[in-house]
Enzyme design. Structure first.
Site, PDB file in Angstrom:
ATOM      1  N   SER A 101      -7.523 -31.994   7.977  1.00 44.31           N
ATOM      2  CA  SER A 101      -6.402 -32.620   8.679  1.00 44.31           C
ATOM      3  C   SER A 101      -5.341 -33.169   7.727  1.00 44.31           C
ATOM      4  O   SER A 101      -4.663 -32.408   7.064  1.00 44.31           O
ATOM      5  CB  SER A 101      -6.934 -33.706   9.610  1.00 44.31           C
ATOM      6  OG  SER A 101      -5.907 -34.210  10.416  1.00 44.31           O
ATOM      7  N   ASP A 248      -1.845 -30.847  14.175  1.00 42.19           N
ATOM      8  CA  ASP A 248      -2.144 -31.419  15.498  1.00 42.19           C
ATOM      9  C   ASP A 248      -1.340 -32.695  15.730  1.00 42.19           C
ATOM     10  O   ASP A 248      -1.341 -33.233  16.821  1.00 42.19           O
ATOM     11  CB  ASP A 248      -3.655 -31.650  15.715  1.00 42.19           C
ATOM     12  CG  ASP A 248      -4.274 -32.614  14.720  1.00 42.19           C
ATOM     13  OD1 ASP A 248      -3.618 -32.994  13.737  1.00 42.19           O
ATOM     14  OD2 ASP A 248      -5.451 -32.978  14.932  1.00 42.19           O
TER      15      ASP A 248
END
Ligand code: MG
Length: 457
Positions: A101, A248
């Site tokens: 991430s 995201d």
């Protein structure tokens, strides 16, 4: 108690702790837990990952582990986390995403999702750990080894599905000038194309995929976005958009070059969706702004607060048929699309709001309820986190404050709140504070940090 899994999957230093051997055994453990007993119709697991240098190494190890447990594997390639979640929800029985991430380049991670594309629940993760530590992975005979497929069409489909969910004509007519910073992460394969199809004038920064993240750190915090902010100002753009490493999360810069906090973009989209749908259920975490509640109250909505973690928010949205959800870090969840944070639809929706309201982003943000916040963090070893939490809860209760222990300790004061919670992925505590002045918010966060310092000794 989970030994390997954090808030969402396993995240470690790649090829140090997170070796190919580890990845392969863990993937075979996942395949085993999925109880793949029907040999004539094997379970189909999709796999994808971000742009990190170690992703191909880990991906191939995971593929081997899954095939050896009898699962079929569909390799989706390098793409955003929500694109994998979208694919799994629509076509497959489960999924694995290789990503760390927003963490620095040396890290990588493995996220597992269920057939809805939602991060696994604790029970399933513990079952996977049991198989892993007992080395009881199922290894099928050579006749039943899974088959490996590729699907390189999913990115195009995902882009089309994002476009279907916004008023593309309104955005095209607004002719927005957008500076896009993908940070060399997985968004490079989706975001520039989406903005082009929305008729925006697109100026790209760090939109070449690169696992060294040469332009900036993958975390889209203000300190890492100085180039984006300067470019928005220099070119008189309408907005700057930044994604994290696995695309995201979306963070916006307004047309004046101001960094827009994730809470603000969350509230902006919440307001629009509640207006469009005449109310609905908003799901968020205990660490998001009181502004979420104010807007819900004003526009016929209700709010449910969960523990921190996008998969917890996503699961509640699914189970309660919620309208929209999100987190304070710029992760927004549109449950009719992806049961997880989705950066692409977040960005498209914000552009739609600017286009339809015909107001600059700074003005739209200024119309939202005003709270001031401060975020701090401090290192703390994982094994003493619980002890520290317990002692803090005890002390603040003794002082007479109301507390909420849904996740960490949230302390309510007359002028706002402070939340102290251990990170599920890193050896740190996070402390967020919100108040009606910046001074009070900073003061609150400093107090929270001082409590952690006191008890971690
Ligand atoms: Mg992310």
């Amino acid at each position: 108690m989970k030994k390997l899994f954090g808030t969402f999957g396993v995240r470690r230093t790649a090829n140090d702790v997170l070796t190919p051997e580890f990845a392969s055994e863990l993937a075979a453990s996942y395949g085993t837990v999925l109880n793949n007993d029907n040999e004539s119709s094997p379970i189909k697991i999709a796999i994808g990952g971000d742009t990190r240098t170690t992703t191909p190494m880990i991906k191939h190890a995971i593929i081997a582990g899954l095939l050896s447990s009898g699962c079929d594997v569909i390799d989706l390639g390098i793409l955003p986390t929500p694109t994998v979640q979208y694919a799994v929800r629509n076509y497959y029985d489960g999924g694995i995403i290789i990503t760390a991430s927003h963490n620095p380049p040396k890290y990588n991670g493995i996220k597992f999702v269920d057939e809805f594309g939602i991060g696994l629940d604790d029970e399933t993760e513990i079952a996977i750990e049991d198989v892993y530590f007992n080395k009881s992975q199922k290894r099928v005979s050579w006749k039943n080894i899974g088959i490996l497929y590729n699907n390189d069409k999913i990115i195009d489909e995902y882009i089309e599905e994002v476009l279907k969910r916004v008023d593309t004509n309104a955005i095209k007519e607004a002719k927005l000038k957008v500076v896009l910073d993908c940070g060399s992460g997985a968004g490079c394969f989706t975001a520039p194309y989406i903005l082009q199809k929305l008729g925006c004038e697109v100026i790209t920064l760090n939109c070449q995929a690169d696992g060294f993240f040469p332009g900036r750190d993958p975390e889209p915090i203000e300190d890492n976005l100085h180039d984006l902010i300067a470019t928005v100002k220099d070119l008189n753009a309408d907005i700057g958009i930044a994604h994290d490493g696995d695309a995201d999360r979306t963070i916006c810069i307004d047309e004046k070059g101001n960094f827009v906090l994730g809470d603000k973009s969350f509230t902006l989209v919440e307001k629009q969706l509640l207006k469009e749908n005449d109310g609905g259920l908003i799901v968020t975490t205990v660490a998001t702004s009181s502004a979420i509640y104010d807007i819900a109250k004003k526009y016929n909505g209700s709010v449910l607060a969960t523990a921190v973690g996008d998969l917890i928010v996503a699961r509640e949205l699914k189970e309660r048929n919620g309208l929209f959800g999100g987190e304070e870090n710029g992760g927004l969840i549109f449950p009719d699309f992806v049961y997880g944070r989705d950066a692409a639809l977040s960005a498209a929706k914000i552009l739609e709001i600017i286009a339809k309201e015909q107001k600059p982003l700074s003005e739209l943000i200024s119309e939202l309820p005003v709270y001031y916040s401060e975020k701090m963090k401090i290192e703390c070893e994982d094994d003493i986190k619980q002890k520290v939490m317990d002692k803090i809860a005890k002390e603040v209760s003794t002082l007479g404050y109301d507390i909420d222990t849904t996740d960490g300790v949230k302390i309510f004061k007359d002028d706002g709140w402070i939340i102290i919670r251990p990170s599920g992925t890193e050896p740190i505590f996070r402390c967020f504070s919100e108040s009606n002045s910046q001074e009070a918010a900073t003061e609150g966060a400093k107090w929270g940090i001082s409590l952690i310092e006191k008890y971690k000794k």
